[in-house]
Scaffold this active site. Structure first.
Site, mmCIF file in Angstrom:
data_model
loop_
_atom_site.group_PDB
_atom_site.id
_atom_site.type_symbol
_atom_site.label_atom_id
_atom_site.label_comp_id
_atom_site.label_asym_id
_atom_site.label_seq_id
_atom_site.Cartn_x
_atom_site.Cartn_y
_atom_site.Cartn_z
ATOM 1 N N ARG A 23 -0.578 -9.186 13.352
ATOM 2 C CA ARG A 23 -1.134 -7.503 12.953
ATOM 3 C C ARG A 23 -1.762 -8.203 11.364
ATOM 4 O O ARG A 23 -2.524 -7.898 10.687
ATOM 5 C CB ARG A 23 0.648 -6.779 12.148
ATOM 6 C CG ARG A 23 0.857 -6.378 13.472
ATOM 7 C CD ARG A 23 2.504 -5.744 13.122
ATOM 8 N NE ARG A 23 2.275 -4.892 11.463
ATOM 9 C CZ ARG A 23 3.110 -5.025 10.773
ATOM 10 N NH1 ARG A 23 4.533 -5.217 11.354
ATOM 11 N NH2 ARG A 23 3.503 -4.542 9.978
ATOM 12 N N ARG A 83 11.275 -6.180 4.802
ATOM 13 C CA ARG A 83 11.405 -5.242 5.088
ATOM 14 C C ARG A 83 11.893 -4.241 6.869
ATOM 15 O O ARG A 83 12.441 -3.763 6.682
ATOM 16 C CB ARG A 83 10.312 -3.957 5.271
ATOM 17 C CG ARG A 83 9.800 -2.718 5.755
ATOM 18 C CD ARG A 83 7.807 -2.316 5.825
ATOM 19 N NE ARG A 83 6.859 -3.024 7.285
ATOM 20 C CZ ARG A 83 6.112 -3.285 6.753
ATOM 21 N NH1 ARG A 83 5.457 -2.630 5.122
ATOM 22 N NH2 ARG A 83 5.964 -3.131 7.334
ATOM 23 N N LYS A 98 1.128 -1.407 -0.252
ATOM 24 C CA LYS A 98 -0.208 0.298 0.231
ATOM 25 C C LYS A 98 0.896 1.119 0.400
ATOM 26 O O LYS A 98 0.521 2.285 -0.987
ATOM 27 C CB LYS A 98 -0.529 -0.085 1.427
ATOM 28 C CG LYS A 98 -1.542 -1.446 1.415
ATOM 29 C CD LYS A 98 -2.888 -1.016 2.834
ATOM 30 C CE LYS A 98 -2.101 -0.963 3.904
ATOM 31 N NZ LYS A 98 -1.362 -2.238 4.270
ATOM 32 N N ARG A 149 11.723 -1.351 11.720
ATOM 33 C CA ARG A 149 10.159 -1.061 12.310
ATOM 34 C C ARG A 149 10.309 -2.288 13.405
ATOM 35 O O ARG A 149 10.971 -2.707 13.202
ATOM 36 C CB ARG A 149 9.163 -1.755 11.577
ATOM 37 C CG ARG A 149 8.747 -0.409 11.249
ATOM 38 C CD ARG A 149 7.978 -0.727 9.759
ATOM 39 N NE ARG A 149 6.278 -0.207 10.488
ATOM 40 C CZ ARG A 149 4.981 -0.352 9.671
ATOM 41 N NH1 ARG A 149 5.431 -0.459 8.823
ATOM 42 N NH2 ARG A 149 4.501 -1.162 10.556
ATOM 43 N N ARG A 199 -9.340 1.197 9.153
ATOM 44 C CA ARG A 199 -8.999 -0.422 9.547
ATOM 45 C C ARG A 199 -9.805 -0.621 9.999
ATOM 46 O O ARG A 199 -9.847 -2.536 10.364
ATOM 47 C CB ARG A 199 -8.285 -0.578 10.405
ATOM 48 C CG ARG A 199 -6.369 0.206 9.377
ATOM 49 C CD ARG A 199 -6.074 -0.834 9.928
ATOM 50 N NE ARG A 199 -4.258 -1.369 9.945
ATOM 51 C CZ ARG A 199 -2.891 -0.567 9.631
ATOM 52 N NH1 ARG A 199 -3.378 -0.018 9.578
ATOM 53 N NH2 ARG A 199 -2.449 -1.083 10.448
HETATM 54 P P1 AMP Z 1 1.145 0.279 9.443
HETATM 55 O O1 AMP Z 1 2.229 0.883 9.163
HETATM 56 O O2 AMP Z 1 -0.425 0.603 8.726
HETATM 57 O O3 AMP Z 1 1.632 -0.782 9.279
HETATM 58 O O4 AMP Z 1 0.193 0.623 11.132
HETATM 59 C C1 AMP Z 1 1.137 -0.054 12.170
HETATM 60 C C2 AMP Z 1 0.860 0.100 13.174
HETATM 61 O O5 AMP Z 1 -0.045 1.564 13.525
HETATM 62 C C3 AMP Z 1 -0.366 -0.589 12.942
HETATM 63 O O6 AMP Z 1 -0.203 -2.222 13.643
HETATM 64 C C4 AMP Z 1 -1.451 -0.335 14.222
HETATM 65 O O7 AMP Z 1 -0.985 -0.329 15.386
HETATM 66 C C5 AMP Z 1 -0.939 1.375 14.072
HETATM 67 N N1 AMP Z 1 -2.388 1.623 13.420
HETATM 68 C C6 AMP Z 1 -2.668 2.440 11.133
HETATM 69 N N2 AMP Z 1 -2.732 2.767 11.391
HETATM 70 C C7 AMP Z 1 -4.198 2.436 12.022
HETATM 71 C C8 AMP Z 1 -5.065 2.829 12.277
HETATM 72 N N3 AMP Z 1 -6.331 3.354 10.889
HETATM 73 N N4 AMP Z 1 -6.408 1.990 13.060
HETATM 74 C C9 AMP Z 1 -5.370 2.047 14.063
HETATM 75 N N5 AMP Z 1 -3.853 1.767 14.413
HETATM 76 C C10 AMP Z 1 -3.438 1.661 13.320
#
Ligand code: AMP
Length: 187
Positions: free
Chosen positions: A144, A127, A13, A133, A88
């Site tokens: 996740r 990654r 994404k 990260r 989400r």
């Molecule tokens: P991502 O970079 O999108 O994989 O997000 C990393 C982490 O941030 C996720 O595992 C969640 O803990 C948090 N996160 C990111 N976007 C959201 C969202 N829209 N709602 C809730 N938690 C989020």
């Protein structure tokens, strides 16, 4: 154009969103990046969010809904945006629908980046080596992916009746996938 990128962690994404944002001249709103910035800056929101992010769980809607509303209200997003990493879950999806509808907008395209499970794990692990990260550990990756299946994947059914969900096969090179997305968008 308001374009939603939907897909599991590791589905590409962020990469495709960046290409698309540049090509269309639209802002990309990425909740994960906003949260990571808040964690780094040590804000109260960041401290709160970190507890959930480190476990691979969703940050609660009490924190996220305000963030989403603020981002969508920014003038640069008035005519369009690429939504990366949100909504989400159903509460977030309702907020996005309502906020856009208040401004006589709607999600114009929903792009589902479809990548199989083994490939997702492989990509996230590679990654992890590059980005470092803290939530790219094997256990957190598993959580996740489970959270995606439980809370986020049902959004596909939520949006399906609208007829603007496009499945994008996520295998192939970054360029091939970007070309396929451009074709879907008619750009
Ligand atoms: P991502 O970079 O999108 O994989 O997000 C990393 C982490 O941030 C996720 O595992 C969640 O803990 C948090 N996160 C990111 N976007 C959201 C969202 N829209 N709602 C809730 N938690 C989020």
């Amino acid at each position: 154009m308001f374009i939603l990128l939907l897909g599991a962690p590791g589905s590409g994404k962020g990469t495709q969103g960046t290409i698309l944002a540049q090509r269309l001249g639209l802002p990309k709103i990425t909740t994960g990046d906003l949260l990571r910035a808040a964690v780094k800056a040590g804000t109260p929101l960041g401290r709160d969010a970190k507890k959930y992010m480190d476990k691979g769980q969703l940050v609660p809607d009490s924190v996220i809904l305000g963030l989403i509303k603020d981002e969508l209200a920014k003038p640069e997003a008035a005519q369009g945006a690429i939504l990366d990493g949100f909504p989400r879950n159903s509460a977030q999806a309702e907020l996005v629908d309502r906020t856009l509808a208040e401004r006589s907008h709607r999600l114009t395209h929903i792009l589902l980046l479809d990548v199989d499970g083994d490939e997702l794990v492989r990509r996230i692990q590679s990654r992890a080596g590059i980005e470092g990260r803290s939530d790219d550990t094997p256990e957190t990756i598993r959580t996740r992916l489970q959270v995606y299946q439980r809370d986020t994947a049902p959004l596909i059914a939520h949006y399906a009746p609208r007829g603007n969900v496009h499945r994008v096969p996520g295998t192939g090179s970054v360029e091939e996938i970007a070309t396929e997305i451009a074709r879907i968008l008619g750009q």
